[in-house]
Design a protein around this motif. Structure first.
Motif, short mmCIF file in Angstrom:
data_model
loop_
_atom_site.label_atom_id
_atom_site.label_comp_id
_atom_site.label_asym_id
_atom_site.label_seq_id
_atom_site.Cartn_x
_atom_site.Cartn_y
_atom_site.Cartn_z
N GLY A 114 0.81 -1.02 -0.10
CA GLY A 114 0.00 0.14 -0.02
C GLY A 114 0.89 1.33 0.19
O GLY A 114 1.84 1.25 -0.54
N VAL A 115 0.23 2.48 0.60
CA VAL A 115 0.90 3.73 0.41
C VAL A 115 2.31 3.76 1.21
O VAL A 115 3.08 4.77 1.34
CB VAL A 115 -0.10 4.74 0.94
N ALA A 116 2.50 2.76 2.10
CA ALA A 116 3.59 2.81 2.95
C ALA A 116 4.72 1.83 2.59
O ALA A 116 5.58 1.58 3.17
CB ALA A 116 3.53 2.46 4.50
N LYS A 117 4.67 1.47 1.30
CA LYS A 117 5.67 0.68 0.66
C LYS A 117 6.87 1.14 0.74
O LYS A 117 7.04 2.45 0.42
CB LYS A 117 5.23 0.35 -0.90
N ILE A 125 3.12 5.35 11.27
CA ILE A 125 2.03 4.94 12.01
C ILE A 125 0.63 4.90 11.15
O ILE A 125 0.62 5.56 10.01
CB ILE A 125 1.95 5.93 13.42
N VAL A 126 -0.33 3.96 11.49
CA VAL A 126 -1.62 3.97 10.82
C VAL A 126 -2.65 4.51 11.91
O VAL A 126 -2.51 3.90 12.99
CB VAL A 126 -1.77 2.35 10.61
N PHE A 127 -3.48 5.20 11.44
CA PHE A 127 -4.69 5.55 12.26
C PHE A 127 -5.80 5.01 11.40
O PHE A 127 -6.04 5.37 10.19
CB PHE A 127 -4.92 7.20 12.31
N ASP A 187 8.18 9.63 16.26
CA ASP A 187 8.94 10.24 15.25
C ASP A 187 8.81 9.52 13.63
O ASP A 187 9.90 9.08 13.13
CB ASP A 187 10.47 10.58 15.72
N PRO A 188 7.58 9.52 13.32
CA PRO A 188 7.33 8.66 11.95
C PRO A 188 7.91 9.44 10.72
O PRO A 188 7.91 10.51 10.59
CB PRO A 188 6.09 8.09 11.96
N GLU A 189 8.14 8.68 9.61
CA GLU A 189 8.22 9.47 8.54
C GLU A 189 6.75 9.55 7.81
O GLU A 189 6.81 10.48 7.05
CB GLU A 189 9.08 8.39 7.32
N VAL A 190 6.10 8.64 7.93
CA VAL A 190 4.59 8.81 7.22
C VAL A 190 3.63 8.37 8.10
O VAL A 190 4.11 7.66 9.13
CB VAL A 190 4.58 7.90 6.08
N VAL A 191 2.70 9.18 7.96
CA VAL A 191 1.27 8.87 8.72
C VAL A 191 0.14 8.33 7.98
O VAL A 191 0.05 9.32 6.78
CB VAL A 191 0.80 10.13 9.49
N GLU A 228 4.84 12.80 6.03
CA GLU A 228 4.04 13.10 4.99
C GLU A 228 2.78 12.13 5.37
O GLU A 228 2.79 11.18 5.88
CB GLU A 228 4.44 12.27 3.85
N PHE A 229 1.64 12.80 5.25
CA PHE A 229 0.27 12.29 5.33
C PHE A 229 -0.31 11.45 4.27
O PHE A 229 -0.25 12.12 3.23
CB PHE A 229 -0.71 13.25 5.81
N ARG A 230 -0.56 10.27 4.29
CA ARG A 230 -1.06 9.42 3.14
C ARG A 230 -2.56 8.88 3.52
O ARG A 230 -2.76 8.24 4.56
CB ARG A 230 -0.19 8.45 2.61
N LEU A 231 -3.40 8.96 2.59
CA LEU A 231 -4.53 8.29 2.44
C LEU A 231 -4.29 6.94 1.94
O LEU A 231 -4.18 6.66 1.07
CB LEU A 231 -5.63 8.94 1.73
N SER A 232 -4.70 5.67 2.83
CA SER A 232 -4.82 4.40 2.71
C SER A 232 -5.69 4.44 1.27
O SER A 232 -6.76 4.83 1.31
CB SER A 232 -5.44 3.69 3.73
#
Ligand SMILES: [Zn+2]
Length: 313
Positions: free
Chosen positions: A119-122, A128-130, A249-253, A286-290
């Motif tokens: 997915g988008v965190a490839k 982190i995933v919410f 301290d993530p790279e992507v949310v 970076e914020f990414r939508l699943s």
């Protein structure tokens, strides 16, 4: 297989993350109460038969379940609205029934691994995933590894305390985030707080029918009380994301779950409030939508299985 409160989907996924086929059923069958585990087994069996007909070679079975899951032992310890699964040894049962290795994982942890593989965190190692649906779930991947916690209850973001003197929560805590930051929480607040003339009540028909969808829709249409509720939701969500970011301290949310899927505008709202509460550093994660849909939820459990299987080799 992905077990949800409303639907269960099972299917066959290739090692590259392609869904070859799948089938869904309703989680509850009013004519066969107490039959959930047996019906899960039937659903898996039907997919295995189909795979067999197509001469596919299967590596094993990955299962995503809501609630607290002991993924080391394959046991669902507790699953909020599915009491039938409490204490169920799904791993052992299905491994015996089908003579295949089985991995059982919490659904949002599985989603996190699905995002990492397919997915988008490839390619991301720290994210982190919410998962915002009826509830708010979470998943944490650090240094390329899922963090389940000592008791498999890590990343329960919906139960972080946001109000020291708030309401008692189903989890036993007080003032939990889910009271504001979840589909059910937003709907409950709307039913409690919206004035009679709010567009959200008109859209729903009656006050007691108001769900998060009507609150978002009314807010979009300029209904002020609904817009205020959505803004408060975004503000609390942003503060929550900021708190978690300060710890990890993530790279992507990654924002996923039913509500983010149907209300993609949530991402900008949350990013804006996260910035408000976070350190004033120049580059935010970076914020990414699943991009997973309801139908592709089985990619999570499939990925969870693959990750464990690859490590073992
Ligand atoms: Zn709670």
């Amino acid at each position: 297989m992905d077990i949800g409160a409303g639907h269960v989907t099972a299917g066959v996924v290739s090692a590259g993350g392609k869904i070859l086929f799948s089938q869904s059923m309703e989680t509850q069958d009013p004519e066969r109460p107490g039959s959930l585990i047996g019906r899960l087994e039937e659903l898996i069996r039907s997919q295995l038969l189909r795979a067999h007909e197509q001469k596919l070679e299967l590596a094993g079975i990955g299962i995503g379940s809501p609630g607290i899951v002991n993924s080391a032992l394959g046991i669902v310890v507790a699953a909020g609205n599915l009491p039938e699964l409490f204490g169920a040894h799904l791993g052992e049962r299905f491994a015996q029934a089908f003579a295949l290795p089985v991995l059982v994982e919490n659904d949002v942890n599985a989603l996190a691994l699905g995002e990492m593989l397919f997915g988008v965190a490839k390619g991301q190692k720290n994210f982190i995933v919410f998962a915002l649906g009826t509830d708010l779930g979470g998943g944490v991947v650090l240094d390329g590894k899922l963090i389940p916690g000592a008791n498999f209850i890590a990343a329960e973001f919906g139960h972080l305390t946001l109000d020291l003197h708030g309401k008692k929560c189903v989890c036993g805590g007080v003032g939990c985030a889910r009271e504001w930051v979840s589909g059910a929480g937003l709907a409950e607040r709307a039913r409690e707080l919206l004035p009679e003339e709010s567009q959200a009540i008109a859209l729903a028909g009656t006050r007691s029918q108001v769900s998060a969808a009507e609150v978002f829709q009314a807010a979009e249409q300029g209904d002020r009380p609904a817009a205020e509720l959505v803004e408060e939701f975004g503000r609390r969500f942003g503060a929550l994301v900021s708190n978690v970011m300060k710890v990890l301290d993530p790279e992507v949310v990654v924002l996923g779950g039913e509500v983010c899927r149907t209300e993609p505008q949530v991402m900008n709202l949350v990013a804006r409030w996260t910035r408000h509460y976070y350190f004033p550093i120049p580059k935010l994660p970076e914020f990414r939508l699943s991009q997973f849909s309801k139908g592709s939820a089985i990619l999570g459990p499939a990925a969870a299985f693959l990750v464990k299987h690859r490590r073992r080799k």
